[in-house]
Scaffold this active site. Structure first.
Site, PDB file in Angstrom:
ATOM      1  CD  GLU A 120      59.716  80.233  53.385  1.00  0.00           C
ATOM      2  OE1 GLU A 120      60.475  81.158  53.719  1.00  0.00           O
ATOM      3  OE2 GLU A 120      59.358  80.040  52.218  1.00  0.00           O
ATOM      4  CG  ASP A 130      48.279  62.200  60.738  1.00  0.00           C
ATOM      5  OD1 ASP A 130      47.229  62.866  60.751  1.00  0.00           O
ATOM      6  OD2 ASP A 130      48.441  61.214  60.013  1.00  0.00           O
ATOM      7  CG  ASN A 133      43.180  56.289  58.511  1.00  0.00           C
ATOM      8  OD1 ASN A 133      43.109  55.153  58.971  1.00  0.00           O
ATOM      9  ND2 ASN A 133      42.633  56.631  57.362  1.00  0.00           N
ATOM     10  CD  GLN A 147      47.176  66.472  60.338  1.00  0.00           C
ATOM     11  OE1 GLN A 147      46.021  66.644  60.681  1.00  0.00           O
ATOM     12  NE2 GLN A 147      48.139  66.270  61.202  1.00  0.00           N
ATOM     13  CD  GLU A 148      47.681  59.253  58.244  1.00  0.00           C
ATOM     14  OE1 GLU A 148      48.381  58.290  58.537  1.00  0.00           O
ATOM     15  OE2 GLU A 148      46.517  59.398  58.675  1.00  0.00           O
ATOM     16  CD  GLU A 149      44.833  61.145  53.567  1.00  0.00           C
ATOM     17  OE1 GLU A 149      44.095  60.225  53.936  1.00  0.00           O
ATOM     18  OE2 GLU A 149      44.836  62.277  54.100  1.00  0.00           O
ATOM     19  CE1 TYR A 188      44.862  69.815  54.755  1.00  0.00           C
ATOM     20  CE2 TYR A 188      42.497  70.146  54.688  1.00  0.00           C
ATOM     21  CZ  TYR A 188      43.614  69.556  55.262  1.00  0.00           C
ATOM     22  OH  TYR A 188      43.479  68.721  56.330  1.00  0.00           O
TER      23      TYR A 188
END
Length: 199
Positions: A120, A130, A133, A147-149, A188
């Site tokens: 926040e 990112d 991939n 992270q990306e997903e 995560y």
């Protein structure tokens, strides 16, 4: 090179995402989908997930997107506004000249380590990079949960990029402007969980 830009109205993104989710855009019926140059865009693996809480969390985030779209569209004064812009950039440069350069980089402020876009205090008004991939979206629809997903699950409109963006080369980047975050999350990797609405 000049960037390639695709700009799609939100209503089109919502329609395409609904068709992907309902499996009406079968990968076998789209000629480029069988190409190794295109990311996987079938929701089938995600919809058939059995017992994997992190996959259920991503599925719930996509369902929440459709719930929010339905709520918004049921109000006559609140249509889906704006567009998503997908900008593919390629940079060709002489690495030797780059390494020898003594020119200063542009000033930038970096948030403290281990702070993500969900924070926040630090997460707003930041550019998010990112680099995980070469296929846009990574494994958002097929088992990935980092992270990306996570980014693509909490901002489902990003998934439209897998329909239009081929695999990136080493000198390319895809910039996406205008995506909205719909879901909150916690955890995560395999502890990823849906944490309700994000406004």
């Amino acid at each position: 090179d000049a960037p390639t830009t695709y700009s799609l109205p939100r209503e089109v993104c919502m329609s395409l995402l609904a068709n992907l989710f309902l499996l009406t855009l079968d990968e076998d019926s789209v000629s480029s989908a069988s190409s190794p140059l295109m990311p996987e865009y079938s929701f089938l693996r995600l919809l058939c997930t059995a017992g994997a809480p992190h996959e259920h969390a991503k599925l719930r985030m996509f369902i929440h997107y459709f719930e929010r779209c339905y709520e918004r569209d049921s109000l006559p004064s609140s249509p889906a506004l704006g567009k998503l812009h997908f900008i593919r950039r390629r940079v060709d440069f002489d690495e030797g000249l780059w390494m020898q350069s003594v020119a200063p980089l542009l000033k930038m402020e970096v948030v403290p380590p281990m702070i993500g876009f969900e924070n926040e205090e630090w997460g707003h008004d930041c550019l998010h990079a990112d680099f995980a991939n070469k296929y846009l979206g990574g494994g958002v629809l097929s088992g990935g949960c980092v992270q990306e997903e996570i980014r693509f699950a909490i901002c489902p409109e990003l998934v439209i990029g897998v329909l239009i963006c081929q695999v990136m080369t080493d000198r390319e980047a895809i910039q996406i402007v205008g995506a909205e975050q719909f879901s909150a999350y916690s955890g995560y990797m395999f502890k990823l969980r849906y944490a309700g609405d994000f406004k």
